[in-house]
Design an enzyme around this catalytic site. Structure first.
Site, PDB file in Angstrom:
ATOM      1  CG  HIS A  57      -0.336  -0.170   2.523  1.00 16.89           C
ATOM      2  ND1 HIS A  57       0.023  -1.415   3.007  1.00 16.89           N
ATOM      3  CD2 HIS A  57       0.012   0.714   3.485  1.00 16.89           C
ATOM      4  CE1 HIS A  57       0.557  -1.272   4.215  1.00 16.89           C
ATOM      5  NE2 HIS A  57       0.567   0.010   4.519  1.00 16.89           N
ATOM      6  CG  HIS A  63       0.644   5.343   4.105  1.00 16.10           C
ATOM      7  ND1 HIS A  63      -0.182   5.226   5.195  1.00 16.10           N
ATOM      8  CD2 HIS A  63       1.444   4.247   4.146  1.00 16.10           C
ATOM      9  CE1 HIS A  63       0.099   4.125   5.872  1.00 16.10           C
ATOM     10  NE2 HIS A  63       1.098   3.509   5.245  1.00 16.10           N
TER      11      HIS A  63
END
Ligand code: AMP
Length: 138
Positions: free
Chosen positions: A103, A105
């Site tokens: 992921h 951010h």
């Protein structure tokens, strides 16, 4: 490096087993709000296919995530009247990673305002509203 755990929290979000505040999706990526935001509008971009992090991701997974991050970052600039954006990616526990599905951010930033601490649950009403603001700006 340990293998991918298909029961990690983001895999469960992708499967629809646990809820998320969706912002955007395409064939390859999914974007949703971080529920412990470190800045107003903090959200996450993930690939729809499994990989732990930067270390085992394919060039195609990385390219798709960065293309989506580009789109979301520009939307965040206008949605939150931001002055800039911080992009973070942590790989493995020693690198600061807590959820082992790749992921990125996206943290909208306001000039002179420090990022908040990690691990503090946000106000769900504000997070939901921020997802709507991002969607409207896309
Ligand atoms: P890290 O693995 O350290 O890059 O960070 C994981 C991020 O996932 C943190 O910022 C958490 O606040 C966030 N997070 C954990 N669980 C959820 C969830 N169910 N929905 C949205 N964000 C989450």
């Amino acid at each position: 490096m340990p293998s991918y755990d298909s029961e990690n929290v983001f895999a469960k979000i992708l499967k629809g087993d646990i809820p998320s505040f969706k912002v955007f999706e395409d064939d390859l990526t999914y974007c949703f709000m971080d529920i412990m935001p470190r800045s107003n509008g903090h959200c996450l971009v993930i690939p729809k296919t499994p990989c732990r992090n930067l270390l085992d991701a394919s060039p195609a997974q990385l390219a798709a995530c960065i293309a989506t991050a580009n789109k979301i970052a520009n939307a965040a600039m206008s949605a939150f009247s931001a002055d800039g954006v911080t992009l973070q990616q942590f790989s493995e526990a020693a690198g600061g990673q807590e959820v082992f599905h790749l992921h990125f951010h996206i943290l909208p930033r306001i000039e002179g305002k420090a990022m908040g601490p990690a691990g503090v649950m946000g106000d769900m009403a504000v997070i939901k509203e921020n997802a709507e603001k991002l969607k409207a700006a896309l």
